[in-house]
Design an enzyme around this catalytic site. Structure first.
Site, PDB file in Angstrom:
ATOM      1  N   VAL A 233       0.855  -1.186   0.000  1.00  0.00           N
ATOM      2  CA  VAL A 233       0.000   0.000   0.000  1.00  0.00           C
ATOM      3  C   VAL A 233       0.890   1.234   0.000  1.00  0.00           C
ATOM      4  O   VAL A 233       1.797   1.364   0.823  1.00  0.00           O
ATOM      5  CB  VAL A 233      -0.942   0.023   1.213  1.00  0.00           C
TER       6      VAL A 233
ATOM      7  N   ASP B 144       5.247  -3.561  10.383  1.00  0.00           N
ATOM      8  CA  ASP B 144       3.843  -3.143  10.301  1.00  0.00           C
ATOM      9  C   ASP B 144       3.170  -3.155  11.663  1.00  0.00           C
ATOM     10  O   ASP B 144       2.332  -2.297  11.971  1.00  0.00           O
ATOM     11  CB  ASP B 144       3.080  -4.026   9.317  1.00  0.00           C
TER      12      ASP B 144
END
Length: 254
Positions: free
Chosen positions: A13, A108
């Protein structure tokens, strides 16, 4: 303008921040590509916003796919002239990482915890529905305490379809009842209601260990769908990882 990249096992992303506003984000498949190919993708995406690569003054990335790190670094550096800040547990994140081996935690997970604590306070639990389902815990003192990992919904469905001869592929959608009246409904019940129950059971155990019912925030591709059946998730924040990358860059990258 700031370029943020979340490089995951299934998807990558990308987002563009102008000031403190996320202008746009895109989702690409996380396939092995050369730096030149990634430069073309990035140039095309920036072109949709009429942004010149020279307007990108900073970049930050969180990656859990080491083979993709170097090509993305090279692509961003050659096209935009900036070197991405790579998130690791060794950085000063403003959040002590209290793990037995801090270096093994996925970037993440740290990014989500940083953003979650900044937006929702502490203590806090963050559930990320991606290739894996991650539940991450920030305690009342602002320490990252770790959490739990489980296979993601799509991974579980693919394993089921691949190893059972008579179970057909079905859409990831909510069935009308927990007692499935067909194989399709039975699979949907097992995945959706089952994962909602998995998350709730883990969250309640973590609450007991923390000694308090900390708020639970969900993010990731299936967050909204599973959250609608969860008894513990109260907030869905689809851009949490993007915001965490922005906050870390603001703290460390200027």
């Amino acid at each position: 303008m700031l370029l943020v990249l979340d490089i995951g096992n299934t998807n990558t992303v990308l987002g563009i921040y102008r000031g403190d506003t996320l202008v746009r984000s895109w989702r690409l498949t996380s396939e092995k590509r050369t730096a030149d190919e990634l430069s073309v993708y990035l140039l095309t995406l920036l072109g949709t916003l009429r942004v010149d690569p020279g307007e990108i003054t900073g970049a930050v990335m969180a990656s859990v796919v080491p083979p993709l790190d170097a090509p993305w670094h090279e692509a961003v550096k050659s096209l935009c002239g900036v070197r991405p800040l790579e998130v690791t547990a060794s950085l000063d994140l403003g959040m002590p990482v209290r793990l037995l081996n801090p270096g093994e935690v996925g970037a993440d997970r740290l990014v989500n915890a940083v953003a979650g604590m900044a937006k929702y306070g502490k203590p806090l639990l963050v559930v990320d529905f991606g290739t894996a389902v991650n539940i991450d815990v920030v305690d009342g003192e602002g320490n990252y305490r770790g959490g739990a990992l489980a296979p993601g919904l799509t991974v579980s469905m693919e394993a089921l379809f691949g190893r059972t001869a008579k179970v057909p592929k079905v859409a990831l959608a909510a069935p009308p009842f927990a007692i499935g009246r067909s194989t399709q409904e039975a699979v949907q019940s097992g995945i959706l209601f089952g994962y909602a129950g998995l998350v709730d059971a883990l969250v309640r155990r973590m609450w007991r260990e923390l000694g308090t019912e900390a708020p639970v925030v969900a993010t990731g591709g299936q967050a909204a769908l599973v959250a609608s059946f969860s008894e513990t998730i109260r907030t869905v924040d689809p851009d949490l990882t993007m915001e965490g990358l922005y906050l870390i860059h603001r703290r460390l990258g200027g």
